[in-house]
Design a protein around this motif. Structure first.
Motif, short mmCIF file in Angstrom:
data_model
loop_
_atom_site.label_atom_id
_atom_site.label_comp_id
_atom_site.label_asym_id
_atom_site.label_seq_id
_atom_site.Cartn_x
_atom_site.Cartn_y
_atom_site.Cartn_z
N THR A 92 0.88 -1.28 0.34
CA THR A 92 -0.14 -0.06 -0.50
C THR A 92 0.68 1.48 -0.05
O THR A 92 0.07 2.05 -0.45
CB THR A 92 -1.36 0.09 1.10
N GLU A 93 2.39 1.47 0.83
CA GLU A 93 3.15 2.56 0.54
C GLU A 93 3.86 2.32 0.00
O GLU A 93 4.53 3.48 -0.31
CB GLU A 93 3.28 2.78 2.02
N ALA A 94 4.56 1.81 -0.76
CA ALA A 94 5.72 1.62 -2.02
C ALA A 94 5.57 0.89 -3.08
O ALA A 94 4.55 0.21 -3.89
CB ALA A 94 6.86 0.20 -1.06
N HIS A 95 6.18 1.97 -3.95
CA HIS A 95 6.23 0.99 -5.64
C HIS A 95 6.60 -0.13 -6.12
O HIS A 95 7.37 -1.25 -6.78
CB HIS A 95 6.44 2.04 -6.77
N ALA A 96 8.33 -0.08 -4.76
CA ALA A 96 9.30 -1.39 -5.17
C ALA A 96 9.86 -1.52 -3.51
O ALA A 96 9.74 -0.57 -2.57
CB ALA A 96 10.02 -0.81 -5.69
N VAL A 97 10.70 -2.61 -2.96
CA VAL A 97 10.85 -3.30 -2.20
C VAL A 97 12.36 -3.75 -2.16
O VAL A 97 12.39 -4.18 -2.96
CB VAL A 97 9.86 -4.53 -1.13
N ILE A 98 13.62 -3.42 -1.40
CA ILE A 98 14.88 -3.81 -1.81
C ILE A 98 14.91 -4.48 -0.01
O ILE A 98 14.97 -3.80 0.83
CB ILE A 98 15.99 -2.61 -1.66
N PHE A 99 14.95 -5.51 -0.18
CA PHE A 99 15.20 -6.46 1.39
C PHE A 99 16.95 -6.36 1.06
O PHE A 99 17.74 -6.76 0.09
CB PHE A 99 15.44 -7.78 1.07
N GLY A 100 17.65 -5.94 2.14
CA GLY A 100 18.80 -6.34 3.00
C GLY A 100 18.96 -7.10 3.77
O GLY A 100 18.97 -7.04 4.47
#
Lengths: 103, 442
Positions: A92-100
């Motif tokens: 709902t809040e992001a267009h994309a995610v990067i997991f670190g």
């Protein structure tokens, strides 16, 4: 229970367990045409060094792609626990995610 | 699903900020391409048809029998395939596995469980026969099979894959200890006893073959642990302990046989007799400073002489000792939060508000906390030959106690032939005579 004389063939059982084949793969989330003006969540899953590394990734975006809005977050539970709210927030809040990962 | 990964140089933890910046601005060491360009591409490059409709990776069922081959070639196959611990094995022929199966009343095709060394990998499933194969390979006899089946039924691998290099411990309680000749006395944790040795070894062979431990693929422990060769497998010395047996304190009857499994990393030897200069409970508080207090758990492995000494100190039950240790152990908040495993595994819960961690996280570094808050998580096991009042303080947590009796044959336990029985009795007699000469009271 000695084996047959040297040179003859021996039959033994396979020691390995059987595959369960229960995992159903999911499709990847659709990709973006461009990151211009988009919001990216950077999620640190908790291994040592991950947070500091992702802070440098945030700084890279600020220097190199300033129109990208970055939001750096800790995963709430530890890295071995699923976290439905995290996935919901990302949807709902992001267009994309990067997991670190770090470590 | 094949995710889109990019890699930074390793490790990241503890690296200076300017080094991390260079990693971000540098290349992915796997692909040789600029890291962040690759990350941006991973977010924007259109999905391939396979990424949109991924196919499940399906492992083919493994055949029951391997292709017939010469004995030396099969030994080579097992070694090179990573199906062994590197020491010689007994090849699991049909005849040997059938003989092993006389040690249980369970159907060879009965499914015992599923196991994996990593949560990122699909579990493998195994039957009674598959467990018997590992037992043969380890050099076990049919009399050992019920204990090995109970370990398999725990569905816990002896080598959970963590870069931190886990260790394991297996403690057997109940009548089966004596029936299969396990050692709970002198040198019980040393490599002298057939049953202790092969049961612990079988757990690790099962982990390789039934939990799919493959070095560098599913198993990534940086140092590894040589405790995994037999996983600290021994029987509790119930006869010489002043306390109730471990399994009785966990809800089982004394006449039931069980195996209890523990997990952690380290064991510290007390390196001196209990009560010489300090009572054992005070010495233990000092040794506890070496551990990170993850899961609030400890397991003390102590000689019967130490248990006697602790009774004299007023701990007539082990749970009183556990309570004492919880109430009297202290460390600074800085020491607690300064551990990598506590940072990685406990601090996330503190940040999300879980008490008491949330309050502890707000404390100054020199504030003192009592981090062991649950006496039931501090375990005590009694083992040893009473030649020295020593004990081990381990960071192990008790994960499960499993019934062995469910896996016994109808006769109760596989009986060796008369000659083997006589040899075992003679060994025990020689052992007893040696102890008697040294003044040991049996």
């Amino acid at each position: 229970m000695a084996l047959k004389a040297a040179g003859s063939l021996v039959t033994v059982l396979d020691p390995r367990g059987q595959p369960t084949n229960v995992i159903e793969p999911l499709a990847l989330a659709p990709r973006l045409d461009s990151l211009e003006g988009k919001t990216i969540h950077l999620i640190d899953i908790g291994f040592g060094g991950g947070w500091e590394f992702l802070e440098e990734v945030v700084a890279w975006f600020a220097r190199t792609m300033p129109s990208v809005k970055t939001v750096l977050r800790h995963k709430t539970g530890n890295m071995f626990l699923d976290e439905p709210q995290m996935w919901q927030d990302a949807r709902t809040e992001a267009h994309a995610v990067i997991f670190g990962v770090g470590g | 699903m094949r995710l889109r990964f990019s890699y930074a140089p390793y490790p990241l933890v503890g690296r200076p900020r300017e080094v991390l910046r260079r990693y971000v601005e540098g290349n992915d060491p796997v692909t040789g391409k600029p890291l962040m360009e690759q990350v941006v591409a991973a977010l924007t490059r259109p999905l391939s048809p396979e990424e949109q409709n991924p196919k499940a990776a399906r492992g083919a069922p493994r055949p029951r029998l391997l292709r017939p081959d010469r004995e030396e070639s099969l030994h080579q196959l097992f070694l090179e395939s990573g199906w062994t611990d590197g020491a010689p094995i007994i090849l699991p022929t049909e005849e040997r596995v059938a003989h092993m199966l006389t040690g249980t009343g369970a159907d060879p095709d009965e499914i015992v469980g599923r196991m994996t060394v990593t949560i990122h990998q699909e579990k493998l499933e195994y039957t009674v026969e598959k467990v018997a194969i590992s037992a043969v390979m380890a050099g076990a006899g049919p009399e050992h099979l019920p204990v090995i089946l109970a370990l398999a039924a725990s569905e816990e691998a002896s080598m959970p894959s963590s870069t931190t290099s886990f260790s394991r411990m297996a403690v057997v309680n109940g009548p089966i200890r004596e029936e299969i000749g396990m050692n709970s006395g002198l040198g019980a944790l040393s490599p002298f006893n057939h049953a202790n040795t092969v049961i612990g070894r079988a757990w690790t062979l099962m982990t390789m073959n039934l939990a799919d431990a493959r070095l560098g693929e599913t198993f990534m422990a940086s140092l590894g642990s040589n405790l995994n060769y037999n996983n600290m497998t021994f029987a509790e010395n119930e006869e010489r302990s002043v306390w109730e047996p471990f399994h009785v304190r966990h809800g089982f009857k004394k006449e039931e046989s069980t195996v209890s499994v523990f997990q952690g990393w380290s064991a510290i030897n007390s390196m001196g007799a209990a009560g010489c200069c300090r009572p054992a409970q005070e010495e233990t508080l000092i040794m506890m400073q070496a551990f990170p207090c993850l899961k609030e758990s400890l397991t003390l492995v102590m000689d019967p002489l130490v248990a006697n000494h602790l009774v004299e100190q007023g701990f007539d039950r082990p749970d009183k000792l556990s309570t004492y240790l919880c109430e009297n152990f202290e460390m600074t908040a800085g020491q607690f939060w300064g551990s990598d495993v506590v940072y990685s595994l406990v601090e996330p819960f503190a940040r999300s508000g879980m008490e008491p961690f949330a309050s502890w996280l707000k404390l100054p570094k020199d504030a003192v906390i009592a981090p062991y808050t649950s006496p039931e998580k501090i375990n005590v096991v009694v083992v040893g030959g009473e030649t020295q009042a020593l004990w081990l303080t381990t960071d192990m947590w008790h994960s499960k106690t499993v019934s062995i009796d469910r896996w016994r044959p109808k006769s109760g336990v596989f009986r060796e032939d008369d000659q083997s029985e006589r040899r075992r009795a003679a060994r025990q007699k020689r052992h007893a005579a040696a102890l008697s000469r040294s003044g040991y009271r049996i």
